[in-house]
Design an enzyme around this catalytic site. Sequence first.
Site, short mmCIF file in Angstrom:
data_model
loop_
_atom_site.label_atom_id
_atom_site.label_comp_id
_atom_site.label_asym_id
_atom_site.label_seq_id
_atom_site.Cartn_x
_atom_site.Cartn_y
_atom_site.Cartn_z
CB ILE A 15 40.80 34.62 58.08
CG1 ILE A 15 41.94 35.31 58.55
CG2 ILE A 15 39.06 34.32 58.22
CD1 ILE A 15 41.85 34.71 60.71
NE ARG A 38 48.03 48.40 62.26
CZ ARG A 38 47.06 48.96 63.55
NH1 ARG A 38 46.23 48.69 63.94
NH2 ARG A 38 48.28 49.95 64.14
NE ARG A 65 29.68 47.92 41.87
CZ ARG A 65 30.82 47.08 41.05
NH1 ARG A 65 30.81 45.68 41.73
NH2 ARG A 65 32.13 47.28 40.87
CB ALA A 77 35.64 49.85 37.41
CD GLU A 93 36.64 44.47 33.53
OE1 GLU A 93 35.34 44.83 33.07
OE2 GLU A 93 37.27 43.55 33.78
CD GLU A 97 32.39 46.69 33.47
OE1 GLU A 97 32.26 48.68 33.23
OE2 GLU A 97 32.52 46.65 34.53
N PRO A 115 42.74 52.06 52.44
CG PRO A 115 43.73 54.38 52.45
CD PRO A 115 42.96 53.63 52.14
N GLY A 116 42.67 51.51 55.70
CA GLY A 116 43.22 51.16 56.42
C GLY A 116 42.61 49.51 56.30
CD GLU A 141 28.86 31.43 34.83
OE1 GLU A 141 28.45 31.05 33.69
OE2 GLU A 141 29.72 31.13 35.48
#
Lengths: 181, 181
Positions: A15, A38, A65, A77, A93, A97, A115-116, A141
């Site tokens: 997709i 799925r 976020r 992370a 990282e 960070e 996991p779904g 950046e």
Amino acid sequence: MGNKFEEVTVTTTKIHEGRVISLQVDDVRLPNGKQSKRELVKHPGAVAIIAITDDHRLLTVEQYRKALERSILEIPAGKIEKGEEPKDTALRELEEETGYTASNLHFIQRFATSPGFADEIIYMYVAQGLKKLATEQTLDEDEFVEVREITLREAEELIESEEIFDAKTAFAIQWWRLHQF
Amino acid sequence: MGNKFEEVTVTTTKIHEGRVISLQVDDVRLPNGKQSKRELVKHPGAVAIIAITDDHRLLTVEQYRKALERSILEIPAGKIEKGEEPKDTALRELEEETGYTASNLHFIQRFATSPGFADEIIYMYVAQGLKKLATEQTLDEDEFVEVREITLREAEELIESEEIFDAKTAFAIQWWRLHQF
């Protein structure tokens, strides 16, 4: 365990091929012979670091976020680059960070975040022997993060107030409580 | 905290409207005035249940996860239906997936599973006072799960062997260790 209730791919429809994730829809054959669909998000995988200073503070980064439309406080992370060893990603990282490096970096465990619908796996590390680098942060950046060092008590209050709000950081706080040092 | 480093939406492009998730790409204005793209998966949210029997066993369900191409052992969980209260989802999913009901069901905390690309939030509950229903499982027509009751020691071995492999269940095992009863 392994393949119990296996769902066999009949066709895969791609997709979207994005910068971080891609999306495909698989038609699958179920254990009872029927078919279903799925929706699957592909992600390169990531690392997260439980970095604890010599004076018993956890390094966290505040960042916006977009998916949540707000800022939250998380442990450091980042995505694993192609061909990169997760442990190298973790040190990179952490340094990029937070501006800290670590003399001790140990793998704890890894887990799938959703996991779904997604294959994202996060490799969790604990970092100790932290030392400030001369260069501080070196961010991407389009990355804006602010470092905060918090005590375990503060961490638990920040969970209560939902400023800490993501699964890997919730896991990290519990891990810290279980392995206090 | 709130909106620090806010990324303002310039345009939203809808890519896919799926059965469980949808995908959009947002062009955003960063705090430094530049633009970037954010790939965002929309998910209705879910609940997960730490269900502990009177004889100190955790209810888990084994199921095939197409995204991982294998079966894993997870705590019972499921999507929140439109208009449904998360607590009602929790009792419904516990009953449907495990064939147990609970006289005590308490909210623990909620967290975002993958805030870097998805808005999925999981509401975590603890269930006690478990009683087997006369009707056992009542699963969706594309859902195949097998119930296993495990001790804390078994849970920790299953994490080691990565048969337990997802974030919510990893969180649940730690929570159980911290609140043993």
